[in-house]
Design a protein around this motif. Sequence first.
Motif, PDB file in Angstrom:
ATOM      1  N   LEU A  18       9.459   4.242   2.474  1.00 41.81           N
ATOM      2  CA  LEU A  18       9.357   3.251   1.411  1.00 41.81           C
ATOM      3  C   LEU A  18      10.328   2.114   1.717  1.00 41.81           C
ATOM      4  N   PRO A  60       7.888  10.203   2.356  1.00 42.14           N
ATOM      5  CA  PRO A  60       7.325   8.858   2.519  1.00 42.14           C
ATOM      6  C   PRO A  60       8.337   7.887   3.122  1.00 42.14           C
ATOM      7  N   ALA A  75       4.810   0.927   2.048  1.00 41.18           N
ATOM      8  CA  ALA A  75       4.873   2.368   1.828  1.00 41.18           C
ATOM      9  C   ALA A  75       3.928   3.078   2.784  1.00 41.18           C
ATOM     10  N   LEU A 118      -1.950   2.584  -6.560  1.00 39.66           N
ATOM     11  CA  LEU A 118      -1.009   2.843  -5.480  1.00 39.66           C
ATOM     12  C   LEU A 118       0.235   3.575  -5.959  1.00 39.66           C
ATOM     13  N   TYR A 119       0.739   3.224  -7.132  1.00 39.86           N
ATOM     14  CA  TYR A 119       1.937   3.906  -7.620  1.00 39.86           C
ATOM     15  C   TYR A 119       1.689   5.408  -7.760  1.00 39.86           C
ATOM     16  N   THR A 141       2.570   6.917   3.191  1.00 41.35           N
ATOM     17  CA  THR A 141       2.546   8.210   2.521  1.00 41.35           C
ATOM     18  C   THR A 141       1.487   9.102   3.148  1.00 41.35           C
ATOM     19  N   SER A 195       2.177  11.999  -3.075  1.00 39.32           N
ATOM     20  CA  SER A 195       1.912  12.220  -1.652  1.00 39.32           C
ATOM     21  C   SER A 195       2.297  13.644  -1.265  1.00 39.32           C
ATOM     22  N   TRP A 205       1.667   7.023  -4.305  1.00 35.43           N
ATOM     23  CA  TRP A 205       3.003   7.163  -3.727  1.00 35.43           C
ATOM     24  C   TRP A 205       3.738   8.355  -4.338  1.00 35.43           C
ATOM     25  N   GLU A 206       3.556   8.553  -5.629  1.00 33.89           N
ATOM     26  CA  GLU A 206       4.281   9.617  -6.318  1.00 33.89           C
ATOM     27  C   GLU A 206       3.685  10.996  -6.067  1.00 33.89           C
ATOM     28  N   HIS A 250      -1.311  12.297   2.951  1.00 33.14           N
ATOM     29  CA  HIS A 250      -2.256  12.883   2.003  1.00 33.14           C
ATOM     30  C   HIS A 250      -3.229  13.789   2.755  1.00 33.14           C
ATOM     31  N   CYS A 267       7.118   9.273  10.011  1.00 31.10           N
ATOM     32  CA  CYS A 267       5.967   9.673   9.200  1.00 31.10           C
ATOM     33  C   CYS A 267       4.799  10.110  10.078  1.00 31.10           C
TER      34      CYS A 267
END
Length: 240
Positions: free
Chosen positions: A140, A138, A8, A125-126, A10, A132, A129-130, A12, A221
């Motif tokens: 993935l 992202p 992944a 991490l989850y 992402t 970001s 990822w959700e 930020h 990305c």
Amino acid sequence: MGFTSAWAITAHTDDVMAGLRARVLPLIERHRRLPEVRRAWLAWCADPLPDHRDWDELWGVPEKGQAIGSFLRLTSEAPLDYLHCSHDPHSSDDPHSSDDPHSSDDPRSSQDGSAGCSDDTEVHLYDLWETSAEEVRPYLGFYRKDYAVSALFHAIGPERAALLPGWCGDFALTAEEVRRSLPAVERALGLTPLERVAAEERIWLDAGPDDEPVLDGPLRCWREAAEAGLGLLGAHVHLY
């Protein structure tokens, strides 16, 4: 039995990245400095592997089989597994246990104990990822019994792979680092039409029609994050 891996990428803000870097960078650096990891990287750089379609025959040749196994371990070990606890490292589905006939060279045989779970409650991490940044979609890459990073590195080769920041798919970059590293990432992943054809032939991933190609997602990305002034987190982990 098998496993599922994820790579992944992402985006930020730097405020979020500041906390992430304190947790993520030491794990990446500790793994990168392992002597066996450095040896595997140097061996791959010195003697890149032949086309993956020839590997079945080469597994039986000790020197070639060891080289293939070394590369697969190099690009599949996941030090950031420590930051999530989605699998039992002692279960029969553990990604570091072998169901491959070449078990001594199996890429899932962890050498640094990174499959253990973290007691850290500050980094999940989850959740990252959700949550970001919405300016960057992202990348993935989820694969059953396979690894996006392994396939990408085999496709582009060691010279291009060495241009990518971080280590084997793991990185935590500030917005400024994303901006400064973009030219190198462009050189690594910006392929001409002929180079693209050659790279696609070396990709073995069983991707679905809705999956973003691993040759496209990381560079997209980087470009979008650089444009938006955001940092990037790359995390290559086992989900279960």
